[in-house]
Design a protein around this motif. Structure first.
Motif, PDB file in Angstrom:
ATOM      1  N   ASN A   5      72.124  29.362   8.937  1.00 17.48           N
ATOM      2  CA  ASN A   5      72.550  30.629   8.342  1.00 17.48           C
ATOM      3  C   ASN A   5      74.021  30.864   8.681  1.00 17.48           C
ATOM      4  N   SER A  15      72.271  27.827   4.327  1.00 23.70           N
ATOM      5  CA  SER A  15      72.440  29.129   3.695  1.00 23.70           C
ATOM      6  C   SER A  15      73.874  29.617   3.876  1.00 23.70           C
ATOM      7  N   ILE A  17      76.929  28.128  -2.905  1.00 27.37           N
ATOM      8  CA  ILE A  17      75.710  27.320  -3.034  1.00 27.37           C
ATOM      9  C   ILE A  17      75.808  26.333  -4.184  1.00 27.37           C
ATOM     10  N   PHE A  43      68.846  24.730  -0.238  1.00 27.29           N
ATOM     11  CA  PHE A  43      69.737  25.854  -0.002  1.00 27.29           C
ATOM     12  C   PHE A  43      68.966  27.168  -0.028  1.00 27.29           C
ATOM     13  N   ALA A  44      69.460  28.119   0.763  1.00 30.04           N
ATOM     14  CA  ALA A  44      68.854  29.452   0.826  1.00 30.04           C
ATOM     15  C   ALA A  44      69.910  30.508   0.554  1.00 30.04           C
ATOM     16  N   ALA A  45      69.536  31.516  -0.220  1.00 32.00           N
ATOM     17  CA  ALA A  45      70.375  32.700  -0.368  1.00 32.00           C
ATOM     18  C   ALA A  45      70.158  33.595   0.847  1.00 32.00           C
ATOM     19  N   GLN A  46      71.164  34.395   1.179  1.00 33.92           N
ATOM     20  CA  GLN A  46      71.068  35.262   2.348  1.00 33.92           C
ATOM     21  C   GLN A  46      70.522  36.648   2.012  1.00 33.92           C
ATOM     22  N   ALA A  98      69.358  27.483  -5.461  1.00 33.67           N
ATOM     23  CA  ALA A  98      68.720  27.779  -4.170  1.00 33.67           C
ATOM     24  C   ALA A  98      67.208  27.850  -4.343  1.00 33.67           C
TER      25      ALA A  98
END
Length: 253
Positions: free
Chosen positions: A9, A42, A48, A62-65, A89
């Motif tokens: 993160n 992230s 991203i 991938f991760a969104a915050q 993501a």
């Protein structure tokens, strides 16, 4: 899902110089180190799609915050699940203590975002945890169950299937004072048993993470705990050398 699960993160950090450095180094190291784990990065959302484009041959996720629970409309500054899917993501971090504190997100709002994430086929990374005062008052389990119960109330008994749950004690985030491995294991066991109990389903599949001052010095002792499926790393993931070392250490357990 391949374990250990390593989530980076970046929070509100980074720029194209850092992004390009990470892309180049991950491309070089992926075959040797990254394939042994599930690695989820992230970065700030605007990076991203750029990162995914130049690592398109890799199975990095991938991760969104953050996300809004509205799909579209007059909601200035927000991002929808559809937009997150479009940029590539797969995961969304929800309920992080910094969102709860600085953006006044309560359990009900987080549960709405969780529901929106699930019905649109994205995977939540739900962060839960207690403050230092709550811990000292013996309220840890009470606080955790309240955060979990609101998800069940809005999303139903199967809410946590195919979900990542990150126990992040607020008193440990960014302080260098991580929870002890024994405490981490005991708390994750409590969370796991509680979710199974509330789900009324012993076959439910979900994954347990720990986050809070994870470093190269303590990750080995954390990752080897029975109830730990992986870690959520904050500022420690911004230094590629340290991040890679944590991946190496995690993959040996």
């Amino acid at each position: 899902m391949l374990k250990p699960i390593i989530i980076a993160n970046w929070k509100l950090n980074g720029n194209k110089v850092l992004v390009n450095k990470f892309i180049k180094k991950i491309n070089n190291d992926y075959e040797k180190y990254f394939k042994k784990s599930t690695v989820i990065i992230s970065p700030p959302m605007i990076y991203i799609e750029y990162m995914k484009k130049f690592m398109k041959n890799l199975k990095l996720s991938f991760a969104a915050q953050n996300v809004d629970y509205n799909y579209q409309g007059a909601f200035t500054g927000e991002i929808s699940t559809y937009m997150i899917q479009e940029i590539g993501a797969k995961y969304i971090i929800l309920g992080h203590s910094e969102r709860r504190k600085h953006h006044f997100e309560n359990n009900s709002l987080i549960a709405k975002k969780f529901y929106c994430t699930k019905i649109n086929n994205l995977i939540p990374i739900l962060c839960i945890g207690e403050t230092e005062n709550e811990k000292k008052s013996g309220l840890t389990e009470n606080i955790l169950t309240k955060q979990i119960d609101k998800i069940f109330l809005i999303c139903g008994k199967n809410a946590f299937h195919n979900t990542l749950i990150a126990y992040e004690p607020i008193w440990a985030i960014g302080t260098g004072n991580n929870a002890s491995p024994i405490l981490i294991n005991r708390t994750l066991k409590f969370i796991k048993n509680y979710i199974i109990f509330k789900s009324e389903n012993t076959d439910i599949k979900f994954y347990m993470q720990y986050g809070g001052s994870v470093s190269t010095e303590n990750i080995k002792d954390i990752i080897c705990q029975k109830n730990v499926d992986g870690v959520l790393i904050g500022s420690g993931s911004l230094n590629y050398k340290n991040f890679l070392e944590m991946i190496k250490i995690s993959s040996k357990n």
